[in-house]
Design a protein around this motif. Structure first.
Motif, PDB file in Angstrom:
ATOM      1  N   ALA A  68       0.839  -1.203   0.000  1.00 38.33           N
ATOM      2  CA  ALA A  68       0.000   0.000   0.000  1.00 38.33           C
ATOM      3  C   ALA A  68       0.871   1.249   0.000  1.00 38.33           C
ATOM      4  CB  ALA A  68      -0.918   0.002   1.209  1.00 38.33           C
ATOM      5  N   GLN A  69       0.330   2.312  -0.575  1.00 38.05           N
ATOM      6  CA  GLN A  69       0.945   3.623  -0.543  1.00 38.05           C
ATOM      7  C   GLN A  69      -0.105   4.609  -0.051  1.00 38.05           C
ATOM      8  OE1 GLN A  69       2.340   4.085  -4.608  1.00 38.05           O
ATOM      9  NE2 GLN A  69       4.425   3.693  -3.928  1.00 38.05           N
ATOM     10  N   ILE A  70       0.303   5.458   0.892  1.00 38.66           N
ATOM     11  CA  ILE A  70      -0.606   6.451   1.456  1.00 38.66           C
ATOM     12  C   ILE A  70      -0.155   7.834   0.997  1.00 38.66           C
ATOM     13  CG2 ILE A  70      -1.520   7.465   3.571  1.00 38.66           C
ATOM     14  CD1 ILE A  70      -0.885   4.806   4.968  1.00 38.66           C
ATOM     15  N   TYR A  71      -1.077   8.574   0.399  1.00 45.93           N
ATOM     16  CA  TYR A  71      -0.806   9.936  -0.038  1.00 45.93           C
ATOM     17  C   TYR A  71      -1.758  10.865   0.710  1.00 45.93           C
ATOM     18  CZ  TYR A  71       0.982   7.318  -4.062  1.00 45.93           C
ATOM     19  OH  TYR A  71       1.636   6.429  -4.865  1.00 45.93           O
ATOM     20  N   ASP A  72      -1.228  11.937   1.276  1.00 48.73           N
ATOM     21  CA  ASP A  72      -2.107  12.928   1.887  1.00 48.73           C
ATOM     22  C   ASP A  72      -1.722  14.313   1.394  1.00 48.73           C
ATOM     23  OD1 ASP A  72       0.293  12.613   3.445  1.00 48.73           O
ATOM     24  OD2 ASP A  72      -0.610  13.856   4.994  1.00 48.73           O
ATOM     25  N   THR A  73      -2.734  15.089   1.052  1.00 48.51           N
ATOM     26  CA  THR A  73      -2.520  16.443   0.558  1.00 48.51           C
ATOM     27  C   THR A  73      -3.493  17.389   1.245  1.00 48.51           C
ATOM     28  OG1 THR A  73      -4.078  16.147  -1.278  1.00 48.51           O
ATOM     29  CG2 THR A  73      -1.761  15.669  -1.730  1.00 48.51           C
ATOM     30  N   ALA A  74      -3.134  18.658   1.249  1.00 54.21           N
ATOM     31  CA  ALA A  74      -4.019  19.704   1.757  1.00 54.21           C
ATOM     32  C   ALA A  74      -3.926  20.886   0.813  1.00 54.21           C
ATOM     33  CB  ALA A  74      -3.614  20.110   3.172  1.00 54.21           C
ATOM     34  N   GLU A  75      -5.074  21.405   0.430  1.00 53.52           N
ATOM     35  CA  GLU A  75      -5.077  22.577  -0.456  1.00 53.52           C
ATOM     36  C   GLU A  75      -6.101  23.580   0.035  1.00 53.52           C
ATOM     37  OE1 GLU A  75      -7.954  21.299  -4.082  1.00 53.52           O
ATOM     38  OE2 GLU A  75      -5.967  20.360  -4.083  1.00 53.52           O
ATOM     39  N   LEU A  92      -6.985  12.229   1.452  1.00 56.65           N
ATOM     40  CA  LEU A  92      -6.195  11.056   1.791  1.00 56.65           C
ATOM     41  C   LEU A  92      -6.498   9.971   0.771  1.00 56.65           C
ATOM     42  CD1 LEU A  92      -4.271  10.028   4.035  1.00 56.65           C
ATOM     43  CD2 LEU A  92      -6.255   9.070   5.155  1.00 56.65           C
ATOM     44  N   THR A  93      -5.452   9.411   0.182  1.00 60.28           N
ATOM     45  CA  THR A  93      -5.598   8.355  -0.810  1.00 60.28           C
ATOM     46  C   THR A  93      -4.745   7.167  -0.395  1.00 60.28           C
ATOM     47  OG1 THR A  93      -5.922   9.973  -2.577  1.00 60.28           O
ATOM     48  CG2 THR A  93      -5.332   7.745  -3.254  1.00 60.28           C
ATOM     49  N   VAL A  94      -5.342   5.989  -0.437  1.00 59.00           N
ATOM     50  CA  VAL A  94      -4.598   4.756  -0.202  1.00 59.00           C
ATOM     51  C   VAL A  94      -4.712   3.913  -1.459  1.00 59.00           C
ATOM     52  CG1 VAL A  94      -4.380   2.661   1.181  1.00 59.00           C
ATOM     53  CG2 VAL A  94      -5.029   4.809   2.284  1.00 59.00           C
ATOM     54  N   SER A  95      -3.563   3.674  -2.071  1.00 61.98           N
ATOM     55  CA  SER A  95      -3.482   2.804  -3.241  1.00 61.98           C
ATOM     56  C   SER A  95      -2.904   1.485  -2.740  1.00 61.98           C
ATOM     57  CB  SER A  95      -2.571   3.451  -4.276  1.00 61.98           C
ATOM     58  OG  SER A  95      -2.394   2.603  -5.375  1.00 61.98           O
ATOM     59  N   TYR A  96      -3.581   0.389  -3.013  1.00 60.74           N
ATOM     60  CA  TYR A  96      -3.132  -0.891  -2.453  1.00 60.74           C
ATOM     61  C   TYR A  96      -3.321  -2.029  -3.445  1.00 60.74           C
ATOM     62  CZ  TYR A  96      -8.047  -1.982  -1.683  1.00 60.74           C
ATOM     63  OH  TYR A  96      -9.391  -2.239  -1.869  1.00 60.74           O
ATOM     64  N   GLN A  97      -2.618  -3.124  -3.171  1.00 57.14           N
ATOM     65  CA  GLN A  97      -2.754  -4.317  -4.003  1.00 57.14           C
ATOM     66  C   GLN A  97      -2.434  -5.562  -3.182  1.00 57.14           C
ATOM     67  OE1 GLN A  97       1.420  -4.639  -6.392  1.00 57.14           O
ATOM     68  NE2 GLN A  97      -0.063  -3.230  -7.261  1.00 57.14           N
ATOM     69  N   TYR A 107      -5.449  -8.434  -6.883  1.00 60.01           N
ATOM     70  CA  TYR A 107      -6.457  -7.376  -6.784  1.00 60.01           C
ATOM     71  C   TYR A 107      -5.752  -6.075  -6.426  1.00 60.01           C
ATOM     72  CZ  TYR A 107     -10.526  -4.707  -5.371  1.00 60.01           C
ATOM     73  OH  TYR A 107     -11.491  -3.736  -5.277  1.00 60.01           O
ATOM     74  N   GLN A 108      -6.189  -4.970  -7.047  1.00 64.60           N
ATOM     75  CA  GLN A 108      -5.648  -3.664  -6.690  1.00 64.60           C
ATOM     76  C   GLN A 108      -6.735  -2.614  -6.784  1.00 64.60           C
ATOM     77  OE1 GLN A 108      -2.396  -2.732  -9.268  1.00 64.60           O
ATOM     78  NE2 GLN A 108      -3.681  -2.347 -11.042  1.00 64.60           N
ATOM     79  N   ASP A 109      -6.548  -1.558  -6.000  1.00 67.97           N
ATOM     80  CA  ASP A 109      -7.545  -0.498  -5.971  1.00 67.97           C
ATOM     81  C   ASP A 109      -6.897   0.736  -5.349  1.00 67.97           C
ATOM     82  OD1 ASP A 109      -9.947   0.810  -6.271  1.00 67.97           O
ATOM     83  OD2 ASP A 109     -10.973  -0.230  -4.648  1.00 67.97           O
ATOM     84  N   ALA A 110      -7.539   1.867  -5.525  1.00 66.31           N
ATOM     85  CA  ALA A 110      -7.136   3.106  -4.863  1.00 66.31           C
ATOM     86  C   ALA A 110      -8.409   3.754  -4.323  1.00 66.31           C
ATOM     87  CB  ALA A 110      -6.425   4.033  -5.832  1.00 66.31           C
ATOM     88  N   ILE A 111      -8.359   4.142  -3.072  1.00 67.66           N
ATOM     89  CA  ILE A 111      -9.521   4.752  -2.425  1.00 67.66           C
ATOM     90  C   ILE A 111      -9.117   6.128  -1.924  1.00 67.66           C
ATOM     91  CG2 ILE A 111     -11.218   4.539  -0.576  1.00 67.66           C
ATOM     92  CD1 ILE A 111     -10.702   1.498  -0.655  1.00 67.66           C
ATOM     93  N   SER A 112      -9.920   7.128  -2.263  1.00 69.26           N
ATOM     94  CA  SER A 112      -9.663   8.504  -1.823  1.00 69.26           C
ATOM     95  C   SER A 112     -10.839   9.025  -1.022  1.00 69.26           C
ATOM     96  CB  SER A 112      -9.449   9.430  -3.025  1.00 69.26           C
ATOM     97  OG  SER A 112      -8.293   9.075  -3.727  1.00 69.26           O
ATOM     98  N   LYS A 113     -10.526   9.764  -0.006  1.00 69.75           N
ATOM     99  CA  LYS A 113     -11.539  10.444   0.811  1.00 69.75           C
ATOM    100  C   LYS A 113     -11.021  11.848   1.073  1.00 69.75           C
ATOM    101  CE  LYS A 113     -14.061   6.717   1.752  1.00 69.75           C
ATOM    102  NZ  LYS A 113     -15.454   6.547   1.507  1.00 69.75           N
TER     103      LYS A 113
END
Length: 154
Positions: A68-75, A92-97, A107-113
Motif C-alpha cells: 500500500a501507498q498512502i498519499y495525503d494532501t491539503a489545499e 487522503l488516498t490509499v493505493s493498495y494491491q 487485486y488492486q484499488d485506490a480509495i480517496s476520501k
C-alpha cells in the motif's frame, strides 16, 4: 386486526421470495498475508496496518503480499480578502494491491476520501485537527479495504 395479519403474511411471502441474501455470512474466509509493505506517512501507515489486522502467516502458500501507498494532501479551498486561507481540503488516498507469492497482482484499488477543515491562526491547533481528520478518513478507507478484500479475494 385481521388486515394487519394478512398484510404481514403477504409481506413475508414477498420478501422471502425476492432472492435476498446477506453479504456478511458467518465463517467467511479470512484474508491471510505473508507480509505487508506500506509506504507513506509513518503514523498513518502504522494505523493502517494495525487496524486492517490481517492474519499473518509467512509459511502459508496461499497467503497474499499486501502493498500500500498512502498519499495525503491539503489545499486551500476558501481564501479571505487578505489572501489568507480560512478553509482547506484534506485529501487522503490509499493505493493498495494484493499479490500472490510470485508477485502477480490478484487485486488492486485506490480509495480517496476528503474533508473540508477550517483553518485558524493557531498553527498547533490546525495541525492537531488535520491529523485527527486524517485518522477519521483513514478509518473510513480501512472499512472499504476490509470489505473489498473479503469480497474480491475468495
Amino acid at each position: 386486526m385481521k388486515n394487519k395479519i394478512l398484510i404481514t403474511i403477504l409481506l413475508l411471502v414477498v420478501i422471502s421470495g425476492c432472492g435476498f441474501s446477506p453479504i456478511y455470512v458467518g465463517n467467511q474466509k479470512q484474508v491471510i498475508i505473508s507480509k505487508s509493505e506500506i509506504v507513506g506517512d509513518k503514523d498513518l501507515a502504522f494505523n493502517l496496518e494495525q487496524k486492517l489486522n490481517f492474519k499473518k502467516d509467512e509459511k502459508d502458500m496461499n497467503a497474499y503480499i499486501f502493498k500500500a501507498q498512502i498519499y495525503d494532501t491539503a489545499e486551500s479551498s476558501i481564501v479571505d480578502n487578505r489572501g489568507i486561507a480560512t478553509e482547506e481540503i484534506i485529501k487522503l488516498t490509499v493505493s493498495y494491491q494484493f499479490q500472490d507469492k510470485n508477485g502477480v497482482v490478484i487485486y488492486q484499488d485506490a480509495i480517496s476520501k476528503d474533508k473540508r477543515v477550517a483553518v485558524t491562526d493557531n498553527l498547533s491547533n490546525n495541525s492537531i485537527i488535520k491529523n485527527n481528520e486524517k485518522r477519521i478518513l483513514l478509518d473510513s478507507i480501512i472499512q472499504n479495504i476490509l470489505f473489498k478484500s473479503k469480497v474480491s479475494l475468495r
